[in-house]
Design a protein around this motif. Structure first.
Motif, PDB file in Angstrom:
ATOM      1  N   LEU A  62       0.853  -1.191   0.000  1.00  0.00           N
ATOM      2  CA  LEU A  62       0.000   0.000   0.000  1.00  0.00           C
ATOM      3  C   LEU A  62       0.887   1.238   0.000  1.00  0.00           C
ATOM      4  O   LEU A  62       1.752   1.391   0.863  1.00  0.00           O
ATOM      5  N   MET A  63       0.650   2.133  -0.970  1.00  0.00           N
ATOM      6  CA  MET A  63       1.442   3.356  -1.082  1.00  0.00           C
ATOM      7  C   MET A  63       0.692   4.524  -0.440  1.00  0.00           C
ATOM      8  O   MET A  63      -0.546   4.527  -0.369  1.00  0.00           O
ATOM      9  N   LEU A  64       1.429   5.529  -0.015  1.00  0.00           N
ATOM     10  CA  LEU A  64       0.835   6.688   0.665  1.00  0.00           C
ATOM     11  C   LEU A  64      -0.194   7.441  -0.184  1.00  0.00           C
ATOM     12  O   LEU A  64      -1.207   7.890   0.363  1.00  0.00           O
ATOM     13  N   PRO A  65       0.002   7.553  -1.533  1.00  0.00           N
ATOM     14  CA  PRO A  65      -1.030   8.266  -2.315  1.00  0.00           C
ATOM     15  C   PRO A  65      -2.393   7.599  -2.273  1.00  0.00           C
ATOM     16  O   PRO A  65      -3.410   8.253  -2.506  1.00  0.00           O
ATOM     17  N   GLY A  66      -2.445   6.312  -1.961  1.00  0.00           N
ATOM     18  CA  GLY A  66      -3.719   5.603  -1.953  1.00  0.00           C
ATOM     19  C   GLY A  66      -4.428   5.597  -0.620  1.00  0.00           C
ATOM     20  O   GLY A  66      -5.530   5.052  -0.494  1.00  0.00           O
ATOM     21  N   VAL A  67      -3.838   6.179   0.427  1.00  0.00           N
ATOM     22  CA  VAL A  67      -4.434   6.180   1.772  1.00  0.00           C
ATOM     23  C   VAL A  67      -5.366   7.379   1.929  1.00  0.00           C
ATOM     24  O   VAL A  67      -5.009   8.506   1.563  1.00  0.00           O
ATOM     25  N   ILE A  68      -6.549   7.147   2.465  1.00  0.00           N
ATOM     26  CA  ILE A  68      -7.515   8.231   2.694  1.00  0.00           C
ATOM     27  C   ILE A  68      -7.292   8.781   4.099  1.00  0.00           C
ATOM     28  O   ILE A  68      -7.399   8.037   5.086  1.00  0.00           O
ATOM     29  N   VAL A  69      -6.963  10.047   4.199  1.00  0.00           N
ATOM     30  CA  VAL A  69      -6.714  10.674   5.505  1.00  0.00           C
ATOM     31  C   VAL A  69      -7.401  12.036   5.573  1.00  0.00           C
ATOM     32  O   VAL A  69      -7.696  12.651   4.541  1.00  0.00           O
ATOM     33  N   GLU A  70      -7.623  12.492   6.788  1.00  0.00           N
ATOM     34  CA  GLU A  70      -8.174  13.831   7.008  1.00  0.00           C
ATOM     35  C   GLU A  70      -7.003  14.783   7.193  1.00  0.00           C
ATOM     36  O   GLU A  70      -6.361  14.820   8.259  1.00  0.00           O
ATOM     37  N   GLU A  71      -6.689  15.529   6.143  1.00  0.00           N
ATOM     38  CA  GLU A  71      -5.495  16.372   6.125  1.00  0.00           C
ATOM     39  C   GLU A  71      -5.489  17.397   7.264  1.00  0.00           C
ATOM     40  O   GLU A  71      -4.429  17.797   7.753  1.00  0.00           O
ATOM     41  N   GLU A  72      -6.672  17.812   7.708  1.00  0.00           N
ATOM     42  CA  GLU A  72      -6.741  18.859   8.740  1.00  0.00           C
ATOM     43  C   GLU A  72      -6.183  18.389  10.079  1.00  0.00           C
ATOM     44  O   GLU A  72      -5.847  19.205  10.933  1.00  0.00           O
ATOM     45  N   LYS A  73      -6.080  17.068  10.272  1.00  0.00           N
ATOM     46  CA  LYS A  73      -5.530  16.555  11.535  1.00  0.00           C
ATOM     47  C   LYS A  73      -4.025  16.755  11.636  1.00  0.00           C
ATOM     48  O   LYS A  73      -3.446  16.571  12.698  1.00  0.00           O
ATOM     49  N   GLY A  74      -3.395  17.058  10.509  1.00  0.00           N
ATOM     50  CA  GLY A  74      -1.966  17.304  10.530  1.00  0.00           C
ATOM     51  C   GLY A  74      -1.176  16.046  10.838  1.00  0.00           C
ATOM     52  O   GLY A  74      -1.366  14.999  10.233  1.00  0.00           O
ATOM     53  N   ILE A  75      -0.313  16.115  11.838  1.00  0.00           N
ATOM     54  CA  ILE A  75       0.570  14.998  12.175  1.00  0.00           C
ATOM     55  C   ILE A  75      -0.196  13.789  12.715  1.00  0.00           C
ATOM     56  O   ILE A  75       0.313  12.673  12.766  1.00  0.00           O
ATOM     57  N   LYS A  76      -1.468  13.998  13.122  1.00  0.00           N
ATOM     58  CA  LYS A  76      -2.283  12.892  13.649  1.00  0.00           C
ATOM     59  C   LYS A  76      -3.199  12.287  12.581  1.00  0.00           C
ATOM     60  O   LYS A  76      -4.100  11.513  12.894  1.00  0.00           O
ATOM     61  N   ALA A  77      -2.943  12.625  11.334  1.00  0.00           N
ATOM     62  CA  ALA A  77      -3.798  12.147  10.242  1.00  0.00           C
ATOM     63  C   ALA A  77      -3.715  10.639  10.085  1.00  0.00           C
ATOM     64  O   ALA A  77      -4.675   9.985   9.692  1.00  0.00           O
ATOM     65  N   TYR A  78      -2.564  10.059  10.379  1.00  0.00           N
ATOM     66  CA  TYR A  78      -2.357   8.622  10.219  1.00  0.00           C
ATOM     67  C   TYR A  78      -2.433   7.928  11.581  1.00  0.00           C
ATOM     68  O   TYR A  78      -1.527   8.054  12.415  1.00  0.00           O
ATOM     69  N   CYS A  79      -3.553   7.205  11.811  1.00  0.00           N
ATOM     70  CA  CYS A  79      -3.752   6.431  13.052  1.00  0.00           C
ATOM     71  C   CYS A  79      -3.562   7.299  14.296  1.00  0.00           C
ATOM     72  O   CYS A  79      -2.925   6.864  15.283  1.00  0.00           O
ATOM     73  N   ASP A  80      -4.074   8.526  14.246  1.00  0.00           N
ATOM     74  CA  ASP A  80      -4.006   9.470  15.379  1.00  0.00           C
ATOM     75  C   ASP A  80      -2.584   9.716  15.872  1.00  0.00           C
ATOM     76  O   ASP A  80      -2.359  10.040  17.045  1.00  0.00           O
ATOM     77  N   GLY A  81      -1.602   9.525  14.987  1.00  0.00           N
ATOM     78  CA  GLY A  81      -0.211   9.824  15.344  1.00  0.00           C
ATOM     79  C   GLY A  81       0.442   8.808  16.251  1.00  0.00           C
ATOM     80  O   GLY A  81       1.553   9.043  16.753  1.00  0.00           O
ATOM     81  N   ARG A  82      -0.211   7.640  16.468  1.00  0.00           N
ATOM     82  CA  ARG A  82       0.332   6.665  17.430  1.00  0.00           C
ATOM     83  C   ARG A  82       1.103   5.522  16.771  1.00  0.00           C
ATOM     84  O   ARG A  82       1.595   4.631  17.439  1.00  0.00           O
ATOM     85  N   LEU A  83       1.240   5.541  15.470  1.00  0.00           N
ATOM     86  CA  LEU A  83       1.852   4.425  14.748  1.00  0.00           C
ATOM     87  C   LEU A  83       3.373   4.568  14.709  1.00  0.00           C
ATOM     88  O   LEU A  83       3.903   5.627  14.375  1.00  0.00           O
ATOM     89  N   ALA A  84       4.069   3.506  15.110  1.00  0.00           N
ATOM     90  CA  ALA A  84       5.530   3.482  15.030  1.00  0.00           C
ATOM     91  C   ALA A  84       5.952   2.615  13.845  1.00  0.00           C
ATOM     92  O   ALA A  84       5.198   1.754  13.390  1.00  0.00           O
ATOM     93  N   LYS A  85       7.151   2.822  13.349  1.00  0.00           N
ATOM     94  CA  LYS A  85       7.644   2.027  12.224  1.00  0.00           C
ATOM     95  C   LYS A  85       7.700   0.550  12.619  1.00  0.00           C
ATOM     96  O   LYS A  85       8.232   0.196  13.678  1.00  0.00           O
ATOM     97  N   GLY A  86       7.131  -0.323  11.779  1.00  0.00           N
ATOM     98  CA  GLY A  86       7.138  -1.759  12.056  1.00  0.00           C
ATOM     99  C   GLY A  86       5.918  -2.249  12.803  1.00  0.00           C
ATOM    100  O   GLY A  86       5.752  -3.466  12.990  1.00  0.00           O
ATOM    101  N   ASP A  87       5.039  -1.334  13.272  1.00  0.00           N
ATOM    102  CA  ASP A  87       3.819  -1.752  13.980  1.00  0.00           C
ATOM    103  C   ASP A  87       2.882  -2.493  13.028  1.00  0.00           C
ATOM    104  O   ASP A  87       2.831  -2.206  11.827  1.00  0.00           O
ATOM    105  N   LEU A  88       2.093  -3.410  13.603  1.00  0.00           N
ATOM    106  CA  LEU A  88       1.080  -4.109  12.817  1.00  0.00           C
ATOM    107  C   LEU A  88      -0.030  -3.142  12.433  1.00  0.00           C
ATOM    108  O   LEU A  88      -0.449  -2.316  13.249  1.00  0.00           O
ATOM    109  N   VAL A  89      -0.503  -3.263  11.189  1.00  0.00           N
ATOM    110  CA  VAL A  89      -1.574  -2.389  10.724  1.00  0.00           C
ATOM    111  C   VAL A  89      -2.399  -3.146   9.686  1.00  0.00           C
ATOM    112  O   VAL A  89      -1.860  -3.923   8.901  1.00  0.00           O
ATOM    113  N   SER A  90      -3.710  -2.951   9.739  1.00  0.00           N
ATOM    114  CA  SER A  90      -4.582  -3.584   8.734  1.00  0.00           C
ATOM    115  C   SER A  90      -5.042  -2.525   7.736  1.00  0.00           C
ATOM    116  O   SER A  90      -4.927  -1.325   7.987  1.00  0.00           O
ATOM    117  N   VAL A  91      -5.568  -2.995   6.598  1.00  0.00           N
ATOM    118  CA  VAL A  91      -6.026  -2.099   5.535  1.00  0.00           C
ATOM    119  C   VAL A  91      -7.479  -2.439   5.212  1.00  0.00           C
ATOM    120  O   VAL A  91      -7.809  -3.613   4.979  1.00  0.00           O
TER     121      VAL A  91
END
Length: 599
Positions: free
Chosen positions: A116-145
């Protein structure tokens, strides 16, 4: 990397003890804190059978599968000691791990093994740095699509970047490293449940008409290149002025009468047109669907033609090799091999494969891809993507032939049929019938044919003139006996190919290995274009035994499948019922072990 996109090899299956189940649940509780004890007991019931299956993926990675009721519940990467939930588990508890949402069309890319590439992810841009999983995602964490239309997960993997880095990447680059997806071999090894409808995720921030993903860097570059080559608005306006004004600067009274469109006449023959179509389809496919990044070699020449060259043709055109000057696909590819564009090798008797392609060759390098306009069709509901495990095998159409030899050449020359031509028994009979009628050789005795000098030479031994007449059936049999055997194979979407000699059947034999252990050996699957690895995997899953596929020993080519134990009966059943191979082309069914008597 999607590790289950290809069949895997099962090494062992072990039933879990009660103490092992407790340890497993304790480990899972640490890995997935959102799951309660009740949830874990539902997924892995204490009093029901849980099986640990140790497998090796196509890239030889060791994985442990925890299976309940045929479905993998969790799987563990043995090297990294990381637990992953399966798609089946995520459908029951979709929020047990963080998730990202993408557009439905992206599913077809994931089903082909893409990350999955970043251009294909739907996010709310207004959240800023918390747009992706509320900012709690670390590199290597498990994530579903999941999809914008359905929150049921379609893939699971690991985060390629942290939430902060994803935001700072400005929607460019990789987002999720896909490990397992809906439709892969791990899903296919279970009950094959379809994607449930859990309703769409909360996407209230989307506005109708929002663009489905932003373009990648490559797409942006192509857009800029096209833009640079386009004329300016002023140039276009000036061209319009020049079209509509005469030399005096006045508008002509009747423009339509003064402008004559030259008629375009194509003087090429249909054969020359088909040759050009073949050439363009070949090069177009090497730059698109069969590019250096996408192609996997060796590749059957028939698959290359069907899956890559045919789709590369313009709409409303039919690619037919028989209508070209080459007549056969093998001759066309042979010419390309002489020019150094590719290398071809006969890995199995009568079946050619492309071993490699020179993508740096001038013809490939400087070929410009033509974007064909898609024909307008009525809008319809989007079809579900074709999953890798859903592609069905179609058996070949087999025709037994008799090849014209020197012994019967004089007879068949009367019908303008040359030496080496393959004919069916019916066609041989037709030639004899026409010859007998033309030369009035029908006897007064019913069912008998008078032998003239030519027929006597064909069916009688040299110097034997004892018989003046012969039964019609005997004449046919004697003629066919003087011809060489041959056969024709035609696979779905491909032209028929003729071969000399007898068609090799699928051979089922048994052998004894060290420790007096029986094994089942399956040979000649390649001749029928049956994937040996897929066949081995089907046997592995159904029989719960070890299987391997390797180059056939003591044979010039081909792949041999080895199954632990005497399973000739199941292998024959698989060939007959699933692959629809005719029983006459399966040899060794009698080697099946006798069923054990019930006590």
């Amino acid at each position: 990397m999607t590790i289950f996109i290809k069949p895997f090899r099962v090494k062992s299956n072990t039933q879990m003890k009660g103490s092992d189940k407790k340890k497993l649940k304790a480990s899972l509780k640490k890995s997935f804190p959102k799951l309660t004890d009740e949830d874990l007991n539902t997924l892995l019931p204490t009093k029901e059978e849980i099986v640990i299956s140790k497998i090796f993926t196509f890239n030889e990675e060791s994985v442990l599968l925890y299976i309940h009721n045929k479905n993998t519940v969790f799987f563990e990467m043995e090297k990294d000691k990381i637990f992953f939930p399966s798609i089946y588990t995520l459908w029951k508890y979709p929020e047990m791990i963080p998730f990202l949402t993408t557009w439905p069309p992206v599913m077809s890319r994931i089903a082909n093994g893409a990350d999955l590439m970043l251009p294909g992810v739907i996010v709310e841009e207004e959240k800023g740095i918390k747009a992706y999983c509320d900012g709690r995602l670390a590199k290597g964490d498990l994530v579903s699509v999941n999809l914008q239309s359905n929150k049921a997960p379609v893939a699971v993997g690991t985060a390629w970047l942290s939430s902060e880095d994803m935001y700072m990447a400005a929607r460019k680059g990789k987002c999720v490293n896909t490990i397992h997806f809906y439709g892969d071999q791990l899903w296919a090894a279970g009950t094959r449940e379809q994607l449930p409808d859990l309703g769409g995720p909360d996407m209230g921030f989307l506005v109708k008409g929002d663009y489905y993903g932003e373009p990648s860097e490559e797409e942006e570059g192509k857009a800029e290149e096209v833009k640079d080559n386009l004329p300016s608005v002023d140039d276009v306006a000036q061209d319009v002025v020049n079209l509509n004004l005469n030399s005096d600067g006045k508008s002509p009274e009747n423009t339509s009468d003064n402008i004559e469109e030259p008629a375009v006449i194509d003087n090429r023959t249909p054969q020359e047109i088909m040759d050009e179509l073949l050439e363009n389809a070949f090069l177009q496919s090497l730059k698109t669907s069969c590019s250096a990044k996408k192609a996997e070699f060796p590749m059957l020449t028939s698959n290359f033609f069907r899956l890559h060259m045919v789709p590369a043709c313009p709409p409303d055109t039919n690619l037919d090799v028989k209508k070209s000057s080459y007549k056969k696909l093998s001759k066309f590819l042979e010419k390309k091999e002489k020019f150094g564009l590719l290398k071809i090798k006969e890995l199995t008797k009568g079946v050619e494969s492309i071993m490699s392609v020179d993508y740096e060759h001038e013809q490939v390098k400087f070929f410009r891809v033509v974007k064909h306009a898609k024909p307008e069709v009525e809008e319809a509901e989007p079809e579900a993507p074709v999953l890798p495990c859903d592609k069905k095998y179609e058996p070949p159409k087999i025709v037994e032939l008799y090849t014209v030899t020197a012994n019967v050449l004089k007879l068949f020359k009367t019908a303008n049929i040359g030496k080496g031509t393959g004919l069916t028994a019916q066609e041989v009979r037709q030639v004899l019938t026409e010859y007998v009628k033309a030369n009035q050789l029908k006897s007064d005795t019913p069912g008998m044919v008078r032998l003239d000098e030519l027929l006597a030479e064909v069916v009688m031994a040299k110097g034997d003139n004892s018989s003046k007449e012969m039964k019609w059936e005997d004449l046919q049999q004697f003629t066919i006996s003087k011809m060489s055997p041959g056969y024709s194979l035609q696979f779905q979407g491909e032209p028929a190919s003729q071969f000399k000699g007898q068609l090799d059947p699928v051979e089922l034999t048994t052998a004894t290995r060290s420790g007096n252990k029986k094994v089942t050996l399956v040979n000649n699957l390649d001749t029928y274009q049956i994937d040996p690895s897929e066949f081995a995997h089907k046997c592995q899953v159904y029989l719960s035994v070890g299987t391997t596929s390797h180059p056939a020993p003591n044979r010039k080519s081909g792949t041999e499948v080895m199954i632990q134990g005497n399973h000739v009966a199941y292998a024959a059943k698989l060939l007959l019922e699933e692959y629809k191979i005719n029983k006459k082309y399966i040899k060794g069914v009698e080697n099946a072990g006798k069923p054990k008597k019930k006590k």
